[in-house]
Design a protein around this motif. Structure first.
Motif, PDB file in Angstrom:
ATOM      1  N   ALA A  10       0.814  -1.222   0.000  1.00 37.24           N
ATOM      2  CA  ALA A  10       0.000   0.000   0.000  1.00 37.24           C
ATOM      3  C   ALA A  10       0.842   1.264   0.000  1.00 37.24           C
ATOM      4  O   ALA A  10       0.301   2.363  -0.181  1.00 37.24           O
ATOM      5  CB  ALA A  10      -0.945   0.003   1.208  1.00 37.24           C
ATOM      6  N   GLY A  11       2.145   1.137   0.215  1.00 42.24           N
ATOM      7  CA  GLY A  11       3.011   2.301   0.174  1.00 42.24           C
ATOM      8  C   GLY A  11       3.419   2.844   1.529  1.00 42.24           C
ATOM      9  O   GLY A  11       3.825   4.004   1.646  1.00 42.24           O
ATOM     10  N   GLN A 140       0.411  -7.497  -6.185  1.00 33.95           N
ATOM     11  CA  GLN A 140       1.000  -7.206  -7.495  1.00 33.95           C
ATOM     12  C   GLN A 140       2.138  -6.196  -7.355  1.00 33.95           C
ATOM     13  O   GLN A 140       3.187  -6.322  -7.999  1.00 33.95           O
ATOM     14  CB  GLN A 140      -0.074  -6.660  -8.437  1.00 33.95           C
ATOM     15  CG  GLN A 140      -1.090  -7.693  -8.881  1.00 33.95           C
ATOM     16  CD  GLN A 140      -2.252  -7.069  -9.641  1.00 33.95           C
ATOM     17  OE1 GLN A 140      -2.278  -5.864  -9.908  1.00 33.95           O
ATOM     18  NE2 GLN A 140      -3.241  -7.890  -9.989  1.00 33.95           N
ATOM     19  N   ARG A 141       1.929  -5.203  -6.489  1.00 32.78           N
ATOM     20  CA  ARG A 141       2.976  -4.196  -6.268  1.00 32.78           C
ATOM     21  C   ARG A 141       4.207  -4.825  -5.616  1.00 32.78           C
ATOM     22  O   ARG A 141       5.342  -4.508  -5.988  1.00 32.78           O
ATOM     23  CB  ARG A 141       2.441  -3.065  -5.380  1.00 32.78           C
ATOM     24  CG  ARG A 141       1.409  -2.171  -6.045  1.00 32.78           C
ATOM     25  CD  ARG A 141       1.008  -1.048  -5.096  1.00 32.78           C
ATOM     26  NE  ARG A 141       0.042  -0.136  -5.677  1.00 32.78           N
ATOM     27  CZ  ARG A 141      -0.440   0.936  -5.040  1.00 32.78           C
ATOM     28  NH1 ARG A 141      -0.044   1.197  -3.797  1.00 32.78           N
ATOM     29  NH2 ARG A 141      -1.312   1.732  -5.635  1.00 32.78           N
ATOM     30  N   VAL A 181      -6.907   6.367   4.130  1.00 33.87           N
ATOM     31  CA  VAL A 181      -6.421   7.046   2.931  1.00 33.87           C
ATOM     32  C   VAL A 181      -6.450   6.047   1.778  1.00 33.87           C
ATOM     33  O   VAL A 181      -5.913   4.940   1.890  1.00 33.87           O
ATOM     34  CB  VAL A 181      -4.992   7.586   3.139  1.00 33.87           C
ATOM     35  CG1 VAL A 181      -4.431   8.141   1.834  1.00 33.87           C
ATOM     36  CG2 VAL A 181      -4.978   8.659   4.230  1.00 33.87           C
ATOM     37  N   ASP A 182      -7.085   6.421   0.676  1.00 32.23           N
ATOM     38  CA  ASP A 182      -7.177   5.552  -0.498  1.00 32.23           C
ATOM     39  C   ASP A 182      -5.810   5.455  -1.161  1.00 32.23           C
ATOM     40  O   ASP A 182      -5.345   6.404  -1.799  1.00 32.23           O
ATOM     41  CB  ASP A 182      -8.213   6.129  -1.464  1.00 32.23           C
ATOM     42  CG  ASP A 182      -8.386   5.281  -2.715  1.00 32.23           C
ATOM     43  OD1 ASP A 182      -7.722   4.227  -2.844  1.00 32.23           O
ATOM     44  OD2 ASP A 182      -9.192   5.674  -3.588  1.00 32.23           O
ATOM     45  N   ALA A 183      -5.160   4.306  -0.999  1.00 34.51           N
ATOM     46  CA  ALA A 183      -3.802   4.124  -1.512  1.00 34.51           C
ATOM     47  C   ALA A 183      -3.771   3.631  -2.955  1.00 34.51           C
ATOM     48  O   ALA A 183      -2.688   3.387  -3.501  1.00 34.51           O
ATOM     49  CB  ALA A 183      -3.036   3.147  -0.622  1.00 34.51           C
ATOM     50  N   ALA A 184      -4.939   3.504  -3.586  1.00 34.95           N
ATOM     51  CA  ALA A 184      -4.975   3.077  -4.985  1.00 34.95           C
ATOM     52  C   ALA A 184      -4.720   4.248  -5.936  1.00 34.95           C
ATOM     53  O   ALA A 184      -4.483   4.042  -7.122  1.00 34.95           O
ATOM     54  CB  ALA A 184      -6.324   2.430  -5.303  1.00 34.95           C
ATOM     55  N   ARG A 185      -4.767   5.461  -5.425  1.00 38.34           N
ATOM     56  CA  ARG A 185      -4.593   6.663  -6.245  1.00 38.34           C
ATOM     57  C   ARG A 185      -3.109   6.936  -6.521  1.00 38.34           C
ATOM     58  O   ARG A 185      -2.233   6.332  -5.897  1.00 38.34           O
ATOM     59  CB  ARG A 185      -5.208   7.869  -5.526  1.00 38.34           C
ATOM     60  CG  ARG A 185      -6.716   7.746  -5.276  1.00 38.34           C
ATOM     61  CD  ARG A 185      -7.176   8.863  -4.353  1.00 38.34           C
ATOM     62  NE  ARG A 185      -6.463   8.804  -3.084  1.00 38.34           N
ATOM     63  CZ  ARG A 185      -6.313   9.844  -2.262  1.00 38.34           C
ATOM     64  NH1 ARG A 185      -6.791  11.028  -2.587  1.00 38.34           N
ATOM     65  NH2 ARG A 185      -5.662   9.686  -1.121  1.00 38.34           N
ATOM     66  N   PRO A 186      -2.818   7.851  -7.438  1.00 39.06           N
ATOM     67  CA  PRO A 186      -1.418   8.252  -7.645  1.00 39.06           C
ATOM     68  C   PRO A 186      -0.793   8.706  -6.338  1.00 39.06           C
ATOM     69  O   PRO A 186      -1.459   9.338  -5.502  1.00 39.06           O
ATOM     70  CB  PRO A 186      -1.539   9.413  -8.644  1.00 39.06           C
ATOM     71  CG  PRO A 186      -2.809   9.130  -9.388  1.00 39.06           C
ATOM     72  CD  PRO A 186      -3.741   8.514  -8.381  1.00 39.06           C
TER      73      PRO A 186
END
Length: 210
Positions: A10-11, A140-141, A181-186
């Protein structure tokens, strides 16, 4: 104390580095840490917990190892840092245990809470930021960056989806202490939202956000 949590991929690592740089720019002393780990003892426990060659580990053993690592982490590193006036930023904390061991594993919540209470010695994070991401995208990431999957990442997708649900439920139950926090965004959008949340936490403690 600020925690960044959520699924793998997720970053979190990138967010933690950005938070560290931002706090440094503000002239604030920060201690960056992680769970499981954060101490020499905790890192050894981490190696056991994430060892993909130990699939036979039972759920209660897993829970108790997480609690043991946290107990050492809190007493050796987190509390001394807070008492010295530093800001602690942790990659995962007790919210992860609720998500993975209760929601995903199905262990009794009262048992988990009792162990957590012993481990944290009354300490609660001031705020927890949950980076929310579809577990399939997260895996996948992880694969894309060439990392091998650890023992928990190798669990089936439904396990990871239950853990994700656990984070969301915790955030709904305590919106004053959690934000999703939506982590799918840029990533630039994610960083903007995370920085705003950090600024809000600092402002609530009357620390510099100039």
């Amino acid at each position: 104390m600020i925690v960044v949590d959520g699924g793998n991929g997720a970053g979190k690592g990138t967010c933690l580095r950005d938070i560290e740089a931002y706090l440094s720019d503000q002239g604030l002393q920060a201690v960056m840490t992680r769970e499981p780990g954060g101490t020499a003892i905790g890192e050894k426990i981490r190696d056991i917990l994430l060892d993909k060659s130990a699939p036979e580990m039972c759920d209660v053993t897993e829970l108790m190892l997480f609690a043991a690592a946290r107990a050492q982490h809190v007493r050796q590193k987190i509390i001394p840092a807070l008492e010295a006036g530093k800001i602690v930023v942790s990659d995962r904390f007790d919210s992860a245990t609720i998500s993975f061991q209760h929601y995903a594993r199905g262990l009794d919540l009262d048992m988990i809470n009792r162990l957590n209470d012993m481990a944290v010695a009354g300490l609660k994070p001031d705020f927890t930021i949950i980076l929310d991401l579809d577990p399939a995208v997260g895996l996948q990431r992880v694969a894309a960056r060439g990392s091998e999957l650890d023992r928990l990442e190798k669990e089936n997708l439904s396990f990871l989806e239950r853990a994700r649900h656990g984070y969301i439920e915790q955030a709904k139950a305590a919106p004053q202490r959690f934000a999703i926090v939506d982590a799918a965004r840029p990533y630039e959008q994610v960083r903007h939202d995370v920085r705003q949340l950090v600024q809000q936490v600092l402002a609530s403690h009357r620390l510099s956000t100039s």
